[in-house]
Design a protein around this motif. Structure first.
Motif, PDB file in Angstrom:
ATOM      1  N   LEU A   1      33.649  10.186 -46.818  1.00 28.22           N
ATOM      2  CA  LEU A   1      32.269   9.849 -46.482  1.00 28.22           C
ATOM      3  C   LEU A   1      32.174   9.154 -45.122  1.00 28.22           C
ATOM      4  O   LEU A   1      31.244   9.401 -44.350  1.00 28.22           O
ATOM      5  CB  LEU A   1      31.660   8.937 -47.557  1.00 28.22           C
ATOM      6  CG  LEU A   1      31.316   9.573 -48.901  1.00 28.22           C
ATOM      7  CD1 LEU A   1      30.934   8.501 -49.906  1.00 28.22           C
ATOM      8  CD2 LEU A   1      30.189  10.594 -48.749  1.00 28.22           C
TER       9      LEU A   1
ATOM     10  N   MET B   1      28.313   9.358 -54.536  1.00 26.64           N
ATOM     11  CA  MET B   1      29.116  10.037 -53.524  1.00 26.64           C
ATOM     12  C   MET B   1      28.546  11.412 -53.229  1.00 26.64           C
ATOM     13  O   MET B   1      28.421  11.823 -52.069  1.00 26.64           O
ATOM     14  CB  MET B   1      30.569  10.151 -53.990  1.00 26.64           C
ATOM     15  CG  MET B   1      31.503  10.835 -52.983  1.00 26.64           C
ATOM     16  SD  MET B   1      31.501  12.633 -53.043  1.00 26.64           S
ATOM     17  CE  MET B   1      32.298  12.908 -54.622  1.00 26.64           C
TER      18      MET B   1
ATOM     19  N   SER C   1      27.065  12.601 -49.498  1.00 27.18           N
ATOM     20  CA  SER C   1      27.836  13.588 -48.731  1.00 27.18           C
ATOM     21  C   SER C   1      26.927  14.441 -47.851  1.00 27.18           C
ATOM     22  O   SER C   1      26.038  15.137 -48.332  1.00 27.18           O
ATOM     23  CB  SER C   1      28.628  14.496 -49.674  1.00 27.18           C
ATOM     24  OG  SER C   1      29.610  13.761 -50.367  1.00 27.18           O
TER      25      SER C   1
ATOM     26  N   PHE D   1      26.838   9.989 -42.869  1.00 25.53           N
ATOM     27  CA  PHE D   1      28.005  10.231 -43.711  1.00 25.53           C
ATOM     28  C   PHE D   1      28.544  11.629 -43.451  1.00 25.53           C
ATOM     29  O   PHE D   1      27.791  12.571 -43.178  1.00 25.53           O
ATOM     30  CB  PHE D   1      27.646  10.074 -45.193  1.00 25.53           C
ATOM     31  CG  PHE D   1      27.223   8.688 -45.572  1.00 25.53           C
ATOM     32  CD1 PHE D   1      28.159   7.732 -45.924  1.00 25.53           C
ATOM     33  CD2 PHE D   1      25.877   8.334 -45.550  1.00 25.53           C
ATOM     34  CE1 PHE D   1      27.774   6.453 -46.255  1.00 25.53           C
ATOM     35  CE2 PHE D   1      25.474   7.049 -45.877  1.00 25.53           C
ATOM     36  CZ  PHE D   1      26.427   6.100 -46.234  1.00 25.53           C
TER      37      PHE D   1
ATOM     38  N   ASN E   1      30.835  15.124 -44.521  1.00 25.24           N
ATOM     39  CA  ASN E   1      31.120  15.993 -45.653  1.00 25.24           C
ATOM     40  C   ASN E   1      32.140  17.022 -45.187  1.00 25.24           C
ATOM     41  O   ASN E   1      32.316  17.239 -43.989  1.00 25.24           O
ATOM     42  CB  ASN E   1      29.852  16.689 -46.162  1.00 25.24           C
ATOM     43  CG  ASN E   1      30.057  17.316 -47.536  1.00 25.24           C
ATOM     44  OD1 ASN E   1      31.004  16.984 -48.235  1.00 25.24           O
ATOM     45  ND2 ASN E   1      29.184  18.223 -47.921  1.00 25.24           N
TER      46      ASN E   1
END
Length: 447
Positions: free
Chosen positions: A72, A194, A198, A203, A205
């Motif tokens: 992440l 989470m 994502s 964040f 991915n």
């Protein structure tokens, strides 16, 4: 990526409830906390759950599952203050967080190779008492052709096995139904926060080494249900990478590679006092050779799928093949020389080699343009050799992709190289970890 990156990813001590059969794994990224769970079916061995070997494997599993949360924000430090690691275990975990996430780093432009600090207590590499395990085989089933070829080979060698899967769906369920043996299934529940974060702003991915994750879960199953070996279905083609990034080759299939197999096999053996074996049955084979073995039977034609795009929805009634992704393109290509054309068209519902819109995709697969796709596809020369072989067969020669690429393949590689490459694809490699006793029953050269 605008949010400040926390300096540490923390892995907490995992916990297994031997009464409920549930393992819990905790993680932290700055102020963010996560918990993942594994639920095991009834029938586990509570005695083995309290062995030193199981504790070691559970700790390693916690660190491996952590990649899904680490990515992440991808900080430079991983801390596991309550998990002691031997030198070989430390190297194994670093390999997963560096090479196992190689594609993730390359596609996100993140340089982490050689820069990740793994802060854990040191554990002595002392012998571990071996748990009591029965002499039997656990076989992960992925729903594609590879694990089903392992099924064929084990059946032919009259070696009993138990099918295994994590969160089975679609082709996994239908394939195991065709196998006809009682399976073992584990339910993996990722932290929903989470999943939500994502790819949202701030964040990252991307791809995680799923084979490494599922292998560690399989190792817990082996100890809890008494299996002394885990047999994978990873072929030799998986060792070829995709691109060089940050001074290292990034391989979409790193956790299927022979280098990784050697690492994890050694770590699992050491952690269980030599009690648990791990190897790939298909390592001696190319994808083309596996396709030829698969084609010997029609049992799985209507239930298997290697297509990741349609995998979630596919099953008895759903579409098994999207026909538009690199996996579909590659599997169609390597099966074409191995089986009758009407049979292959029946499996896919269309002729992917007679569609002009797919020319660019097949140029990538065969090394004529672009890079090798970020997918579980075979070697570039392997794809080129298979396509050239089809150009020499009357039933395929006039299909648009075959006819258009033949000349460029000959110019780029040359006829002798393409013919020699196909011959080599059909030859078994001695570079594998298959035990000599099993290799001899399969007619393989000893490792």
């Amino acid at each position: 990526m605008n949010a400040p990156v926390p300096t540490v990813f923390t892995v907490f001590a995992p916990h297994f409830d031997a009464e409920l059969g549930i393992a819990r794994f905790g993680y932290a990224l700055g102020d963010l906390h996560f918990e993942e769970r594994l639920a095991f079916p009834p029938g586990w061995n509570a005695e083995n759950a309290h062995t030193e070997a199981f504790g070691r494997i559970l700790n390693l599993t916690a660190l491996v599952l952590g990649v899904s949360y680490f990515k992440l924000l991808a900080p430079f430090t991983i801390s596991a203050p309550t998990i002691g690691l031997t030198p070989s275990e430390r190297a194994f975990i670093l390999d997963i967080y560096e090479n196992g996430l190689g594609e993730f780093y390359a596609r996100n432009g993140l340089k982490r190779f050689g820069q990740i600090a793994l802060e854990t207590p040191d554990a002595a590499a002392a012998p571990v008492p071996a748990p009591k395990l029965a002499a039997r085989t656990l076989l992960p089933i992925g729903g594609g052709k590879d694990s089903l070829v392992s099924v064929q080979l084990l059946e032919s060698a009259e070696i009993p096995f138990t099918p295994f899967a994590v969160n089975p769906k679609g082709p996994i369920l239908t394939s195991i139904e065709k196998i006809g043996l009682p399976p073992l299934y584990v339910t993996r529940t990722l932290d929903p926060e989470m999943i939500r974060l994502s790819g949202t702003p701030g964040f990252y991915n991307g791809h995680v080494p799923s084979t490494a994750i599922n292998s560690m879960i399989a190792s817990l199953v082996a100890l809890l249900y008494s299996y002394d070996r885990i047999i994978l279905s990873n072929e030799r083609s998986a060792s070829e990478g995709n691109v060089v990034f940050d001074g290292r080759e990034a391989n979409h299939q790193h956790s299927k590679s022979l280098d990784f197999e050697r690492l994890i096999a050694g770590v699992l053996s050491d952690a269980t006092g030599g009690g648990l074996g791990y190897f790939s049955l298909l390592r001696p084979f190319s994808e083309a050779r596996i396709a030829a073995i698969f084609a010997r039977e029609t049992r799985f034609d209507r239930v298997f799928s290697s297509c990741n795009r349609n995998f979630r929805l596919s099953g008895h009634d759903g579409p098994l093949w999207c026909g538009n992704c690199p996996k579909c393109h590659f599997v169609f290509l390597i099966l074409a020389p191995a089986m009758e054309k009407p049979r292959l068209l029946g499996i896919f519902g269309r002729n992917l080699l007679d569609d002009a819109d797919k020319e660019a995709a097949y140029r990538e697969l065969t090394g004529l343009a672009g890079q090798k796709p970020w997918e579980c596809v075979g070697e570039i020369l392997e794809a080129a050799a298979c396509l050239y072989r089809l150009s020499e067969q009357a039933e395929w020669a006039d299909d648009v992709i075959v006819s258009r690429l033949k000349g460029d393949l000959l110019t780029h590689y040359g006829r002798p190289a393409l013919e020699r490459a196909y011959e080599e694809l059909m030859a078994d490699s001695p570079d594998h970890l298959v035990p000599s006793s099993l290799a001899s029953r399969m007619g393989l050269d000893a490792a």
